[in-house]
Scaffold this motif. Structure first.
Motif, short mmCIF file in Angstrom:
data_model
loop_
_atom_site.label_atom_id
_atom_site.label_comp_id
_atom_site.label_asym_id
_atom_site.label_seq_id
_atom_site.Cartn_x
_atom_site.Cartn_y
_atom_site.Cartn_z
N VAL A 138 0.72 -1.10 -0.01
CA VAL A 138 0.03 0.02 0.15
C VAL A 138 0.93 1.14 0.17
O VAL A 138 0.73 2.11 -0.71
CB VAL A 138 -0.90 0.06 1.03
N PHE A 139 1.97 1.42 0.98
CA PHE A 139 2.78 2.45 0.71
C PHE A 139 3.50 2.59 -0.67
O PHE A 139 3.46 3.84 -1.09
CB PHE A 139 4.09 2.11 1.79
N ARG A 140 3.93 1.62 -1.08
CA ARG A 140 4.50 1.94 -2.54
C ARG A 140 3.57 2.22 -3.69
O ARG A 140 3.80 3.10 -4.34
CB ARG A 140 5.02 0.44 -3.02
N GLU A 141 2.50 1.51 -3.58
CA GLU A 141 1.19 1.82 -4.61
C GLU A 141 0.49 3.15 -4.42
O GLU A 141 -0.31 3.63 -5.45
CB GLU A 141 0.40 0.54 -4.87
N ARG A 142 0.45 3.42 -3.15
CA ARG A 142 -0.68 4.66 -2.70
C ARG A 142 -2.01 4.47 -3.00
O ARG A 142 -2.74 5.36 -3.28
CB ARG A 142 -0.18 5.99 -3.44
N GLU B 1 -4.72 -1.06 -6.15
CA GLU B 1 -3.47 -1.57 -6.57
C GLU B 1 -2.79 -2.38 -5.86
O GLU B 1 -2.23 -3.63 -6.25
CB GLU B 1 -2.63 -0.39 -7.20
N ALA B 2 -2.83 -2.14 -4.47
CA ALA B 2 -2.11 -3.14 -3.63
C ALA B 2 -2.95 -4.62 -3.73
O ALA B 2 -2.21 -5.54 -3.80
CB ALA B 2 -2.03 -2.59 -1.98
N ALA B 3 -3.93 -4.58 -3.56
CA ALA B 3 -4.87 -5.81 -3.75
C ALA B 3 -4.49 -6.61 -4.88
O ALA B 3 -4.34 -7.77 -4.79
CB ALA B 3 -6.25 -5.51 -3.56
N ARG B 4 -4.70 -5.90 -6.02
CA ARG B 4 -4.18 -6.48 -7.19
C ARG B 4 -2.73 -6.96 -7.21
O ARG B 4 -2.80 -8.25 -7.66
CB ARG B 4 -4.17 -5.51 -8.51
N ARG C 178 -6.23 11.20 0.20
CA ARG C 178 -6.00 12.70 -0.54
C ARG C 178 -5.76 12.41 -2.11
O ARG C 178 -4.84 11.86 -2.38
CB ARG C 178 -4.58 13.20 -0.02
N ASN C 179 -6.47 13.30 -2.66
CA ASN C 179 -6.48 13.37 -4.17
C ASN C 179 -6.61 11.81 -4.74
O ASN C 179 -5.85 11.89 -5.74
CB ASN C 179 -5.36 14.14 -4.61
N ARG C 180 -7.67 11.27 -4.20
CA ARG C 180 -7.65 9.63 -4.82
C ARG C 180 -6.26 8.78 -4.48
O ARG C 180 -6.16 7.84 -5.09
CB ARG C 180 -7.95 9.73 -6.16
N LYS C 181 -5.54 9.16 -3.54
CA LYS C 181 -4.43 8.40 -3.44
C LYS C 181 -4.31 8.11 -2.00
O LYS C 181 -4.97 9.06 -0.99
CB LYS C 181 -2.95 9.32 -3.84
N MET C 182 -3.52 7.19 -1.42
CA MET C 182 -3.42 6.85 0.14
C MET C 182 -2.01 7.74 0.63
O MET C 182 -0.99 7.12 0.13
CB MET C 182 -3.41 5.61 0.33
N GLN C 183 -2.15 8.76 1.08
CA GLN C 183 -1.02 9.46 1.43
C GLN C 183 -0.55 8.91 2.79
O GLN C 183 -1.35 9.02 3.93
CB GLN C 183 -0.98 10.99 1.58
N PRO C 184 0.98 8.64 3.08
CA PRO C 184 1.41 8.08 4.27
C PRO C 184 1.35 9.20 5.42
O PRO C 184 1.89 10.33 4.97
CB PRO C 184 2.47 7.56 4.07
#
Length: 92
Positions: free
Chosen positions: A22-26, A30-33, A61-67
């Motif tokens: 999840v961190f890499r893909e944000r 996509e992480a699930a895939r 944030r903005n359709r992305k997962m920000q850490p």
């Protein structure tokens, strides 16, 4: 060096892989895939990780997962360790 197995028994180590993807893909989808699981499975893993670390870890944030800053610190420490584990498994 002494390993405290009680700490490690308290967490499913597969959650750490999910965290790093999840961190890499944000992206949860996509992480699930990449992990070959469903999006709800990754979301459930994030719930467990948030409980474990006492932090939201990622904010949408903005359709992305920000850490969060804590997630960044965890990733900075965890990635080298996981790369080492991967190396040991690949080349025993």
């Amino acid at each position: 060096m002494s390993l405290n197995e009680d700490i490690l028994l308290g967490i499913d180590l597969n959650l750490l892989l999910t965290f790093l993807v999840v961190f890499r893909e944000r992206s949860v989808s996509e992480a699930a895939r990449h992990l070959r699981v469903t999006q709800p499975a990754v979301s459930g893993s994030l719930v467990r990780l948030r409980q474990c670390f006492g932090d939201p870890l990622f904010l949408r944030r903005n359709r992305k997962m920000q850490p969060t800053p804590k997630a960044q610190a965890i990733a900075d420490a965890l990635l080298p360790a996981m790369l080492q584990i991967e190396s040991v498994i690949r080349h025993p």
